[in-house]
Scaffold this motif. Structure first.
Motif, PDB file in Angstrom:
ATOM      1  N   VAL A 675       0.861  -1.196   0.000  1.00 36.28           N
ATOM      2  CA  VAL A 675       0.000   0.000   0.000  1.00 36.28           C
ATOM      3  C   VAL A 675       0.891   1.237   0.000  1.00 36.28           C
ATOM      4  O   VAL A 675       1.799   1.362   0.835  1.00 36.28           O
ATOM      5  CB  VAL A 675      -0.925   0.027   1.229  1.00 36.28           C
ATOM      6  N   SER A 676       0.672   2.142  -0.947  1.00 36.07           N
ATOM      7  CA  SER A 676       1.431   3.390  -1.032  1.00 36.07           C
ATOM      8  C   SER A 676       0.627   4.505  -0.353  1.00 36.07           C
ATOM      9  O   SER A 676      -0.558   4.674  -0.615  1.00 36.07           O
ATOM     10  CB  SER A 676       1.703   3.736  -2.499  1.00 36.07           C
ATOM     11  N   VAL A 677       1.292   5.265   0.520  1.00 31.21           N
ATOM     12  CA  VAL A 677       0.637   6.377   1.214  1.00 31.21           C
ATOM     13  C   VAL A 677       1.474   7.628   1.012  1.00 31.21           C
ATOM     14  O   VAL A 677       2.707   7.565   0.927  1.00 31.21           O
ATOM     15  CB  VAL A 677       0.457   6.095   2.724  1.00 31.21           C
ATOM     16  N   PRO A 678       0.848   8.806   0.906  1.00 28.58           N
ATOM     17  CA  PRO A 678       1.616  10.036   0.681  1.00 28.58           C
ATOM     18  C   PRO A 678       2.340  10.481   1.949  1.00 28.58           C
ATOM     19  O   PRO A 678       2.003  10.083   3.063  1.00 28.58           O
ATOM     20  CB  PRO A 678       0.543  11.046   0.281  1.00 28.58           C
ATOM     21  N   ARG A 679       3.332  11.343   1.767  1.00 31.09           N
ATOM     22  CA  ARG A 679       4.074  11.920   2.889  1.00 31.09           C
ATOM     23  C   ARG A 679       3.107  12.759   3.735  1.00 31.09           C
ATOM     24  O   ARG A 679       2.226  13.431   3.214  1.00 31.09           O
ATOM     25  CB  ARG A 679       5.204  12.797   2.355  1.00 31.09           C
ATOM     26  N   GLY A 680       3.267  12.688   5.056  1.00 26.90           N
ATOM     27  CA  GLY A 680       2.376  13.400   5.974  1.00 26.90           C
ATOM     28  C   GLY A 680       1.375  12.481   6.634  1.00 26.90           C
ATOM     29  O   GLY A 680       0.874  12.767   7.709  1.00 26.90           O
ATOM     30  N   VAL A 681       1.052  11.318   5.981  1.00 27.34           N
ATOM     31  CA  VAL A 681       0.173  10.326   6.605  1.00 27.34           C
ATOM     32  C   VAL A 681       1.018   9.486   7.557  1.00 27.34           C
ATOM     33  O   VAL A 681       2.103   9.029   7.197  1.00 27.34           O
ATOM     34  CB  VAL A 681      -0.504   9.444   5.534  1.00 27.34           C
TER      35      VAL A 681
END
Length: 997
Positions: A675-681
């Motif tokens: 699962v790819s999540v953006p920076r800040g999460v």
């Protein structure tokens, strides 16, 4: 006899009595009357009257005397009716009553002559004339003829009433008199104004009237007389002459008395003079005072001349009360004065003041005018002169200046806003009131102005500077200047130009170097102050700027090349578009590289290198590079909101564009989620997983071309709880069998907790394998309820608990005993308390003799004995005690016991034959188990004969006995081991001879 109803009155006459009576029924032929002295019985007067008369006067009696009167009525047939009455004549008033004060203000003396006749005494009542209140109420003996009243009010009228008392009657006479007045004290007379005097005094209550006389001592004429009622303590005399002495006399009056009191003198206030003026006299330094004479009188005028500045007296002159002016000579020039004219009358004064007046002033000395190097101002100064102030004037030589004024005490004045390089004339005069002295004059020049708006500019050039300025106002003749290197102060150029020049350029200078230009303006004999300007030539930008990455330690290194010319320092600006912080570093002119440490990981940075020379900068092109991203910190995998979820969280250490969350089953290492999540999460919930399973989580951070992995985190999903939990007792083994069903998903095992209900002791914990579905809990307490909780366990996590309750079978009582205390109706049972718990005991008693209904009793859980009462005598009973816990119970062993039997009743003996004795009885109650009949030969020592019979036997015959022998017989009722006997009865067998007959 008949009643005549005698009555006596005096009709206001003290020497007579009128006797009245009622005519008797049937009338009377006449009446005879006799008056005697009461007490002595001496007959004093007698008389008679005919029929139809019912009254008689006795005259010539003594006032205030008691008499006895007897009336005899002659009736028909020589019959009489006699009646006696006692009466007293009224007293007579006193004679020649007098009341006098004898000049006293607090006493009155009363005297009188004795009243004629007899009296019991006298009553004196003294009243105050104004208020009509009773002041004294006195009774005196009949021989008294005087009385002194003291403590009375001065100057007051009193009324005295003297009453002669005789029995209930009295005769009065009255008289009036005044006490002498008292003289008022503390008389004061003081002025209220110039035409009034206020008189006041104390002790005014001692006179009915006060008489006041006011006399003018100047004319010796009476000005006013006044009579005032009691209580007045002050009075104001109006419309008097100002400044005049008066005499006041006071006297006190009460009835016929008049007493002279104190006197006092006082002055009225004088009036102040009017129209007081002070003006210059014809002579130098002289002033003349004038005023108008006011109404009234005064002794003289006191004229005081004062200096207006501090009010100190300068001159004091006394003149007659009719004077109207006075002149003061030899005063100080240029000084202000005022005059005060005071009218004096006795101790009082009334003053008036004039307006201020001045003497002629003198001009100041020591006058000067100096420029002090200023192009816009001149300082004028002078020595102090006496006066109110100074009149100043300043102007160019060819133009007169405007006047200005300053106050006394100022000895200099600065003129601002003048024309530079101009010759001015200054004049000063002394001012005192309306007078001005002749002026004093001086001259001087202002300084020229320096050049204005001097600037030195490089205009973007690296090797030249241009100087420019604005021409100064008129008064200068040209400009001069010098250019120097600021740091070394080496001179590099000179300039001298006319007053119409406004700029000049200096060439062939060094790039990035600071220069200073100094300039001044020239005018006449003066040189202006110097103006200076500083400027830098423009520096050259650096070249060859690069930025490279360092991993340990995390940073970026910058490199650059220096250009030609001077440099103060290099300024390095490192920043990121995605990061708010930027780094600004300044290094020396000989530094050509720098490493930035402590940067944010995983961030793209941009670098610009700037050359600084003075205020000017030249910047290079931008260089860019990424820092390595840091692995994420505090990666954790925790159970989610449901058993099918895993909550992954982390802390960003800085940098990176995004993160890749990889999930794998812990045992297989194969990745099942990416699962790819953006920076800040910083967290992610993974759903649809197997409950109670172990998972491995790894997070990869990416920044530009660089990647960094986090540490691996192990996490569990929460297992599901067991299903269909139950707990039941295991026979009599004091254990519980726990059963459950396997839930879906995975788990490492089960955890059970067993806690005895009602106790705070720690729970007992047990573990079971992951495939187990039951467990037996042994070593429990009998008759005790337990709370059983069970969890499915996966790693450190437990499922939601399931719980149930179960109770063990109780233990039965031990060592049960049943005893007879010697009673035919009671049995007592004991037992030992068994281990464990129970709700209660149930004791059951069975009758084995009568087979009647069993008797049941419920006892508390701590009971250990019971007494059974009202039982059947001579009966056998069986006892069983149960320990009860819920629906379970445990029994003791059975035990039996007998009650004592009752003795047989109606016991009799008979001898049916010479060799036999018959015993008969009746059963008592339910009877007995059996009977034993005992026979004793009373004359023999041989043993007794015993015969045992069944319980239904009611008689027994002893045979083969000796004839004519006395035997003793008793019957015992038996029940088990117990028996109860009748009393022994004796009886003889028949004689043998009797039997033969």
């Amino acid at each position: 006899g008949m009643l005549l109803n005698l009555s006596v009155s005096d009709r206001g006459q003290s020497d007579s009595l009128l006797l009245s009576w009622d005519e008797p029924e049937g009338g009377a032929e006449g009446y005879s009357l006799a008056l005697s002295s009461l007490g002595s019985g001496m007959l004093l007067q007698n008389g008679s009257v005919g029929p139809n008369t019912t009254s008689f006067w006795f005259h010539g009696l003594t006032p205030g005397t008691y008499y006895e009167i007897e009336v005899t009525a002659t009736l028909a047939c020589m019959d009489t009716a006699r009646e006696t009455v006692t009466a007293q004549t009224s007293p007579s008033p006193v004679r020649n009553l007098s009341l006098s004060s004898n000049g006293s203000s607090a006493t009155l003396h009363a005297s009188w002559e004795q009243a004629s006749g007899q009296q019991d005494g006298y009553h004196l009542a003294l009243y105050h004339g104004d208020s009509q209140t009773l002041v004294r109420n006195v009774s005196v003996l009949p021989n008294a003829s005087t009385f002194l009243f003291d403590g009375l009010l001065a100057g007051s009228e009193y009324a005295l009433k003297v009453s002669t008392l005789a029995g209930p009657s009295q005769a009065s006479t009255s008289i009036h008199q005044w006490t002498a007045p008292s003289i008022p004290t503390q008389l004061r007379l003081s002025p209220g104004s110039s035409t009034s005097l206020l008189a006041s005094w104390a002790g005014a209550g001692g006179a009915a009237w006060l008489h006041l006389v006011l006399r003018n001592l100047l004319t010796q004429m009476v000005t006013k007389t006044l009579s005032a009622k009691r209580g007045l303590t002050s009075y104001t005399f109006q419309h008097l002459h100002p400044g005049t002495q008066y005499w006041l006399g006071l006297s006190a009056v009460a009835g016929p008395y008049t007493m002279d009191g104190p006197n006092a003198t006082a002055w009225t206030y004088p009036l102040s003079p009017t129209n007081v003026t002070l003006s210059n006299a014809e002579e130098q330094s002289s002033l003349q005072a004038h005023w108008s004479t006011p109404a009234g009188e005064r002794d003289f005028y006191l004229v005081t001349l004062r200096e207006a500045e501090d009010g100190a007296p300068a001159r004091n002159i006394s003149v007659g009360g009719d004077s109207g002016h006075v002149t003061f000579h030899g005063l100080s020039p240029g000084k202000q004065y005022s005059v005060q004219v005071t009218a004096v009358a006795g101790p009082y004064r009334a003053s008036a003041h004039s307006t201020a007046a001045w003497t002629q002033p003198l001009a100041p000395s020591g006058v000067s005018l100096s420029s002090q190097g200023s192009p816009y101002s001149l300082l004028a100064s002078w020595e102090e002169a006496t006066g109110e102030g100074y009149l100043l004037a300043l102007g160019p030589m060819e133009h007169p200046g405007e006047n200005s004024s300053v106050l006394r005490g100022v000895t200099n004045f600065t003129y601002e806003g003048l024309r530079p390089g101009t010759l001015y004339t200054f004049e000063v005069s002394t001012v005192a009131g309306p007078y001005t002295s002749a002026p004093r004059r001086v001259t001087n020049w202002t300084y020229p102005l320096p050049p204005e708006q001097l600037t030195l500019s490089n205009q973007g050039h690296s090797t030249s500077l241009q100087a420019s300025w604005r021409a100064a106002p008129a008064g200068n003749t040209g400009y001069t200047g010098t250019l120097r290197e600021t740091k070394s102060q080496e001179q590099v150029g000179n300039m001298s130009v006319g007053n119409n020049w406004t700029n000049v350029t200096f060439e062939d200078l060094v790039p990035g170097r600071q220069y200073t230009l100094e300039m001044a303006a020239l005018a006449g004999p003066y040189r202006s102050s110097v103006r200076s300007a500083t400027e830098w030539t423009y520096p050259l930008a650096p070249s060859g700027v690069t930025l490279t990455n360092t991993r340990r330690p995390l940073g970026l290194s910058a490199f650059w090349d220096k250009a030609a010319g001077d440099v103060d320092q290099f300024h390095l600006q490192l920043y990121s578009k995605s990061h708010p912080m930027q780094r600004n570093i300044s290094v020396g002119p000989n530094t050509h590289n720098f490493t930035f440490l402590g940067l944010s990981p995983g961030v793209q940075y941009f670098l610009k290198v700037t050359v600084l020379a003075g205020p000017y900068r030249s910047s290079s092109h931008f260089a860019t590079e990424w820092t390595y991203p840091l692995s994420l910190a505090n990666v954790s995998a925790q159970p989610g909101r449901s058993p099918q979820e895993l909550h992954v969280s982390w802390v960003e250490s800085g940098g990176g564009r995004d993160h890749l969350v990889q999930l794998s089953v812990a045992e297989s290492l194969s990745i099942i989620r990416n699962v790819s999540v953006p920076r800040g999460v910083t967290h992610l919930d993974l759903e649809g997983l197997v409950p109670g399973s172990r998972y491995r989580v790894e997070i990869i951070s990416q920044a530009g071309p660089h990647r960094t992995s986090s540490q691996t985190a192990i996490g569990y999903t929460v297992p599901l709880p067991p299903l269909s939990l139950s707990a039941s007792p295991v026979g009599t083994a004091w254990a519980l069998a726990v059963h459950w069903e396997t839930p879906p998903g995975q788990r490492d095992g089960y955890l059970l907790s067993v806690h005895e209900e009602g106790l705070s002791s720690p729970a007992r914990n047990l573990e079971a394998g992951k495939d187990s579905t039951n467990i037996t809990l042994g070593r429990l307490a009998p008759g005790t309820c337990y709370l059983v909780e069970i969890w499915a366990v996966a790693g450190p996590y437990r499922s939601l608990p399931r719980n149930t309750s179960g109770c063990t079978v109780p233990a039965g009582p031990t060592n049960l005993s049943l005893t007879n205390p010697g009673s035919s109706s009671e049995l007592h049972a004991w037992w030992n308390k068994p281990p464990g718990r129970r709700d209660h005991y149930r004791a059951v008693l069975y009758s084995l003799t009568t087979h009647s209904r069993e008797r049941v009793q419920t006892l508390s859980q701590d009971a250990q004995n019971i007494t059974w009462t009202h039982l059947e005598a001579g009966s056998k009973f069986a006892l069983q005690v149960f320990a009860v816990k819920g629906s379970f119970e445990a029994s003791s062993t059975n035990i039996t016991q007998w009650t004592y039997p009752l003795a047989p009743a109606n016991f009799t003996l008979s001898s049916p034959s010479a060799s036999a004795l018959r015993a008969s009885w009746a059963a008592t109650g339910h009877g007995a188990e059996g009977y034993v009949v005992e026979l004793h030969d009373t004359a023999s020592s041989s043993g007794a004969e015993h015969t045992a019979l069944a319980g239904d036997a009611r008689s027994h015959t002893f045979k083969n006995l000796n004839p004519g022998t006395r035997y003793s017989v008793a019957v015992r009722a038996t029940a088990g081991p117990y028996h109860t006997s009748t009393p022994n009865l004796t009886h003889c067998t028949r004689e043998y001879d009797a039997l033969l007959a």
